[in-house]
Design an enzyme around this catalytic site. Sequence first.
Site, mmCIF file in Angstrom:
data_model
loop_
_atom_site.group_PDB
_atom_site.id
_atom_site.type_symbol
_atom_site.label_atom_id
_atom_site.label_comp_id
_atom_site.label_asym_id
_atom_site.label_seq_id
_atom_site.Cartn_x
_atom_site.Cartn_y
_atom_site.Cartn_z
ATOM 1 N N ASN A 109 0.815 -1.218 0.000
ATOM 2 C CA ASN A 109 0.000 0.000 0.000
ATOM 3 C C ASN A 109 0.851 1.271 0.000
ATOM 4 O O ASN A 109 0.560 2.219 -0.726
ATOM 5 C CB ASN A 109 -0.947 0.011 1.207
ATOM 6 C CG ASN A 109 -1.933 -1.139 1.146
ATOM 7 O OD1 ASN A 109 -2.010 -1.839 0.137
ATOM 8 N ND2 ASN A 109 -2.692 -1.334 2.220
ATOM 9 N N THR A 154 -15.240 37.666 -31.915
ATOM 10 C CA THR A 154 -16.074 37.220 -30.790
ATOM 11 C C THR A 154 -17.280 36.575 -31.454
ATOM 12 O O THR A 154 -17.699 37.011 -32.537
ATOM 13 C CB THR A 154 -16.518 38.386 -29.880
ATOM 14 O OG1 THR A 154 -17.331 39.286 -30.632
ATOM 15 C CG2 THR A 154 -15.319 39.160 -29.325
ATOM 16 N N SER A 276 -7.617 11.759 -48.760
ATOM 17 C CA SER A 276 -8.867 11.012 -48.677
ATOM 18 C C SER A 276 -8.762 9.820 -49.607
ATOM 19 O O SER A 276 -8.088 9.871 -50.631
ATOM 20 C CB SER A 276 -10.034 11.908 -49.089
ATOM 21 O OG SER A 276 -11.079 11.134 -49.641
ATOM 22 N N LYS A 282 -8.428 16.211 -51.488
ATOM 23 C CA LYS A 282 -8.467 16.533 -50.054
ATOM 24 C C LYS A 282 -7.090 16.630 -49.410
ATOM 25 O O LYS A 282 -6.170 15.893 -49.723
ATOM 26 C CB LYS A 282 -9.289 15.482 -49.299
ATOM 27 C CG LYS A 282 -10.776 15.519 -49.592
ATOM 28 C CD LYS A 282 -11.426 16.855 -49.266
ATOM 29 C CE LYS A 282 -11.574 17.099 -47.780
ATOM 30 N NZ LYS A 282 -12.582 16.208 -47.164
ATOM 31 N N TYR A 316 -6.720 2.095 2.269
ATOM 32 C CA TYR A 316 -6.519 1.575 0.921
ATOM 33 C C TYR A 316 -7.669 0.674 0.495
ATOM 34 O O TYR A 316 -8.240 -0.071 1.292
ATOM 35 C CB TYR A 316 -5.194 0.796 0.855
ATOM 36 C CG TYR A 316 -4.966 0.173 -0.517
ATOM 37 C CD1 TYR A 316 -4.404 0.923 -1.539
ATOM 38 C CD2 TYR A 316 -5.357 -1.149 -0.793
ATOM 39 C CE1 TYR A 316 -4.233 0.368 -2.802
ATOM 40 C CE2 TYR A 316 -5.185 -1.699 -2.046
ATOM 41 C CZ TYR A 316 -4.618 -0.933 -3.045
ATOM 42 O OH TYR A 316 -4.450 -1.475 -4.289
HETATM 43 N N1 ARG Z 1 -1.200 -3.303 -7.341
HETATM 44 C C1 ARG Z 1 -1.738 -2.636 -6.206
HETATM 45 C C2 ARG Z 1 -2.211 -1.236 -6.595
HETATM 46 O O1 ARG Z 1 -1.842 -0.795 -7.596
HETATM 47 C C3 ARG Z 1 -0.718 -2.536 -5.127
HETATM 48 C C4 ARG Z 1 -1.280 -2.449 -3.742
HETATM 49 C C5 ARG Z 1 -1.935 -3.717 -3.363
HETATM 50 N N2 ARG Z 1 -2.314 -3.673 -2.012
HETATM 51 C C6 ARG Z 1 -3.178 -4.599 -1.470
HETATM 52 N N3 ARG Z 1 -3.476 -4.439 -0.249
HETATM 53 N N4 ARG Z 1 -3.684 -5.543 -2.200
HETATM 54 O O2 ARG Z 1 -2.953 -0.588 -5.876
#
Ligand code: ARG
Length: 458
Positions: A109, A154, A276, A282, A316
């Site tokens: 993550n 304009t 074309s 064209k 995440y």
């Molecule tokens: N390939 C994942 C992404 O791009 C990486 C992180 C994956 N993390 C997880 N907890 N599965 O986000």
Amino acid sequence: MKCGGGRFSEKSTDLLTKINSSIDIDKRLAFEDILGSKAHVEMLAKMDIITKKTKAKILRGLKKIEKEIIGGDFNFNDSLEDIHMNIEARLAEIIGSEAGRIHTARSRNDQVVTDLRLWMRKAIIDIEVELSKLMISLLEKSEKSIGIISPGYTHLQVAQPVRFSHHLLAYLEMFGRDIERFKQAKERLNECPLGAAALAGTSFPIDRFDTAKTLGFRAPMRNSIDAVSDRDFVLEFISASAIAMVHFSRLAEELILWASIEFDFISLPDSLVTGSSIMPQKKNPDAAELIRAKTGRVNGALLSLLTVMKGLPLAYAKDMQEDKESVFDVFDTLILVIKITKELIEKMKVNEINMYNAASNGFSTATDLADWFVRELGMPFREAHSLTGKIVGVASRKNIKLSEFSLNDLKKIEPKISEKVFKILSPENSIESRNSYGGTASREIRRQIRFWKRRLNA
Ligand code: ARG
């Protein structure tokens, strides 16, 4: 190797592997991933979390992997999900089980978002470089075009004559702001998520300031939950790109109009048009049309990612894996668009006579006439506006330009009009009289050119 494999008794179905795998896309982060891993491993050794020997082994393995990737010898594997698992698995093949220590105090993550921030920092520098080159071309074209008089519009109706340089310099201002937006996005994203681990930080005594410094980030991100869960930096990147693309699209649209037989203001060289398959005459401005069209995919990427993010609870979620495809596509599109726009600007040939004729049509100096009534006859502007409207009406019925009136005919409409009025009815005079700051008179255009020369030299 299935990630988290220890827990499971079954292997993934083919469809799960297919939907889950991102390696085809995120292999583009390979070098950033290795860079991040090196910094992490150095820090782990410094903090005595791994031994110097393990560190050396891992670094050696990573170096080999790097070479394999450069040489095209690395075997990217779908069932290993993503670039992080692919590299770690290969490291294990090369150095054995010690490889597993690389992931101490780290999660994919924080790893993935570190990689992406590193990648984007560099991508933005590439965009800045290409945009600057285009701006130099635009500036050169503006300087060469200072003598060219063109119609300013304009509502796509001829409004007032302007120097063609003035028109081009307007785009320089837009691209200038685009660069600023990218620079600011780069500043903001330049903080390091590494060490946030899964979301809560880690119990290992890591030094996040050390890895942040090694990787050239301003600082580690303050909040580990935020570090792994936001993608606002991606949204900013795509927003800045979408705004830039809108600028490119408007310029492209103008090139398309100007290159048409109806306008005939510019011609594009054969090397930048297509033919074309049925109409032999064209000469199609496909490049400009595709610039216009590609704005759709960049705007689409923005909407796509805004939508991905909008309902995600912290921290995440795998949804965020979808960010990279958009980001890479936006970057590739933008770079291509910048480069080909530069070619179009450099190679287009301006048809000065047609531009000039268009600039003197459509009663383009009517405002000058109204201003003359204010200045010379002391009329309030509203009155002058209506009187000029009357004169334009007569000219339109007679099918003549304002400058083609006889003094007598003008006097019939307004007896106080004198010979002097003819001086202000030409596009040249109209242009040179508009010398207010930022206006179209040559003095002001030169000021703008000087500004951009200084700015682009710096
Ligand atoms: N390939 C994942 C992404 O791009 C990486 C992180 C994956 N993390 C997880 N907890 N599965 O986000």
